[in-house]
Design an enzyme around this catalytic site. Structure first.
Site, mmCIF file in Angstrom:
data_model
loop_
_atom_site.group_PDB
_atom_site.id
_atom_site.type_symbol
_atom_site.label_atom_id
_atom_site.label_comp_id
_atom_site.label_asym_id
_atom_site.label_seq_id
_atom_site.Cartn_x
_atom_site.Cartn_y
_atom_site.Cartn_z
ATOM 1 N N ASN A 1 10.308 8.801 73.688
ATOM 2 C CA ASN A 1 10.611 9.974 72.864
ATOM 3 C C ASN A 1 9.288 10.537 72.346
ATOM 4 O O ASN A 1 8.674 9.957 71.452
ATOM 5 C CB ASN A 1 11.524 9.541 71.699
ATOM 6 C CG ASN A 1 11.749 10.666 70.701
ATOM 7 O OD1 ASN A 1 11.470 11.827 70.976
ATOM 8 N ND2 ASN A 1 12.259 10.316 69.527
ATOM 9 N N LYS B 1 8.779 13.106 70.700
ATOM 10 C CA LYS B 1 8.947 13.843 69.430
ATOM 11 C C LYS B 1 8.226 15.194 69.501
ATOM 12 O O LYS B 1 8.181 15.803 70.566
ATOM 13 C CB LYS B 1 8.461 12.998 68.253
ATOM 14 C CG LYS B 1 9.037 11.584 68.270
ATOM 15 C CD LYS B 1 8.890 10.883 66.961
ATOM 16 C CE LYS B 1 9.357 9.448 67.110
ATOM 17 N NZ LYS B 1 9.532 8.761 65.868
ATOM 18 N N HIS C 1 19.197 11.306 66.265
ATOM 19 C CA HIS C 1 18.002 10.534 65.885
ATOM 20 C C HIS C 1 17.887 10.540 64.365
ATOM 21 O O HIS C 1 18.216 11.526 63.712
ATOM 22 C CB HIS C 1 16.762 11.161 66.528
ATOM 23 C CG HIS C 1 15.547 10.296 66.423
ATOM 24 N ND1 HIS C 1 14.808 10.207 65.264
ATOM 25 C CD2 HIS C 1 14.955 9.455 67.308
ATOM 26 C CE1 HIS C 1 13.811 9.353 65.453
ATOM 27 N NE2 HIS C 1 13.873 8.887 66.685
ATOM 28 N N GLU D 1 15.470 10.932 62.469
ATOM 29 C CA GLU D 1 14.657 12.038 61.918
ATOM 30 C C GLU D 1 15.495 13.305 61.820
ATOM 31 O O GLU D 1 15.334 14.100 60.887
ATOM 32 C CB GLU D 1 13.408 12.246 62.798
ATOM 33 C CG GLU D 1 12.397 11.125 62.572
ATOM 34 C CD GLU D 1 11.475 10.848 63.741
ATOM 35 O OE1 GLU D 1 11.392 11.670 64.672
ATOM 36 O OE2 GLU D 1 10.829 9.774 63.726
ATOM 37 N N GLU E 1 18.532 1.886 66.116
ATOM 38 C CA GLU E 1 17.191 2.120 65.594
ATOM 39 C C GLU E 1 17.189 1.935 64.076
ATOM 40 O O GLU E 1 17.518 2.879 63.336
ATOM 41 C CB GLU E 1 16.754 3.551 65.912
ATOM 42 C CG GLU E 1 16.662 3.862 67.388
ATOM 43 C CD GLU E 1 15.616 4.932 67.640
ATOM 44 O OE1 GLU E 1 14.643 4.622 68.325
ATOM 45 O OE2 GLU E 1 15.750 6.052 67.126
ATOM 46 N N GLY F 1 8.373 4.246 63.537
ATOM 47 C CA GLY F 1 7.065 4.819 63.231
ATOM 48 C C GLY F 1 6.313 4.057 62.149
ATOM 49 O O GLY F 1 5.324 4.559 61.618
ATOM 50 N N SER G 1 9.262 0.971 66.640
ATOM 51 C CA SER G 1 7.936 0.353 66.828
ATOM 52 C C SER G 1 7.874 -0.602 68.021
ATOM 53 O O SER G 1 7.243 -1.649 67.958
ATOM 54 C CB SER G 1 7.480 -0.339 65.538
ATOM 55 O OG SER G 1 7.358 0.616 64.491
HETATM 56 C C1 PEP Z 1 11.808 6.735 67.907
HETATM 57 O O1 PEP Z 1 11.274 7.816 67.823
HETATM 58 O O2 PEP Z 1 12.986 6.692 68.248
HETATM 59 C C2 PEP Z 1 11.030 5.538 67.609
HETATM 60 C C3 PEP Z 1 11.625 4.376 67.737
HETATM 61 O O3 PEP Z 1 9.724 5.683 67.226
HETATM 62 P P1 PEP Z 1 8.596 4.542 67.145
HETATM 63 O O4 PEP Z 1 8.638 3.798 68.454
HETATM 64 O O5 PEP Z 1 7.310 5.271 66.948
HETATM 65 O O6 PEP Z 1 8.940 3.644 66.011
#
Ligand code: PEP
Length: 256
Positions: A10, A12, A100, A102, A172, A178, A218
């Site tokens: 992703n 983003k 997501h 975010e 998630e 992040g 992460s």
């Molecule tokens: C994500 O954007 O879904 C995500 C898991 O980000 P990150 O791997 O940076 O934690």
């Protein structure tokens, strides 16, 4: 039926369409044909890069799949700034990230809207990647299971088992996104197992065996193998670590 691994980068709100072309080309140089047999390799660039990435995929006959990061549920109309499912499908988009954290936290996306989007993505012939997960406060209050169970059932509301099994469920935990703080593989695996059980309660055990449940938060080359070793984790949704093609390729080839 064995579940094929699914690993999606992703990106983003990163990368211009010119950057994106280079990123997908570099990624393809680092992968071998046998990797695609083992893993569905997916990249989710911003809307502005979808066409460019799709052109590279087509011209170079790459087995990399294309995902979008969001979609609107209506077919067309006065929805300034939104993108319809058919527009993505026509571009060769295979899957769409929906719900997501975010988008839920920063843009007010509700479970009801996630459910509308899941249905719209399926109706357009694409695969929804439906995200869910708990906050740190919810985890500490031992509310993880109730939170994700509620999101699972609201997001898949009204689907038949045949439709629901096509959805990729992305667990998630919000506190791991992040932050560099990954869930312990045992904990992530336990939540994914719980989600599979809940899915089975709603849609039947054989569909639960087939639905793919992935982990995000992460993920990096150092932790992916331990996560993938968990029976109920079928892949990863990777944010930051997917922006570097070398790093993302190492994640895709997690068994090496
Ligand atoms: C994500 O954007 O879904 C995500 C898991 O980000 P990150 O791997 O940076 O934690």
């Amino acid at each position: 039926m064995s579940r094929k691994s699914f690993i999606c980068g992703n990106w983003k709100m990163n990368a211009t369409h010119l950057d994106a072309i280079q990123m997908v080309q570099k990624l393809s140089y680092r992968l071998e044909l046998s990797d695609y047999e083992r893993v569905d390799v997916v990249v989710a660039p911003p809307f502005t890069s979808l066409r460019s990435v799709q052109t590279v995929i087509e011209a170079d006959h790459l087995a990399i799949q294309l995902a979008a990061q969001n979609v609107h549920w209506e077919d067309s109309g006065a929805f300034t700034g939104e993108v319809a499912p058919a527009m993505l499908a026509k571009l060769g988009v295979d899957s769409v990230i929906v719900g997501h954290s975010e988008r839920r936290e920063l843009f007010g996306e509700t479970d009801e809207n996630v459910n509308r989007k899941v249905k719209a993505v399926l109706a357009a012939g694409m695969t929804p990647i439906m995200c869910l997960g708990e906050t740190l406060n919810e985890r500490e209050a031992e509310e993880t299971e109730s939170k994700v169970a509620g999101q699972l059932s609201a997001g898949l509301k009204g689907l038949s088992p045949e439709e629901a099994v096509q959805v990729i469920i992305a667990y998630e935990p919000i506190w791991a996104i992040g932050t560099g703080r990954t869930a312990e593989p045992d904990d992530a695996g336990a939540v994914c197992e719980f989600l599979r059980r809940r899915f089975g309660d709603e849609f039947g055990g054989s569909f639960a065996e087939d639905v793919r449940i992935i982990y995000g938060g992460s993920v990096n080359p150092g932790n992916i193998a331990a996560l993938m070793a968990k029976t109920h984790i079928d892949g990863g949704l990777v944010g930051g670590a997917s922006l570097d093609p070398d790093t993302f390729a190492s994640i895709v080839r997690y068994w090496i």
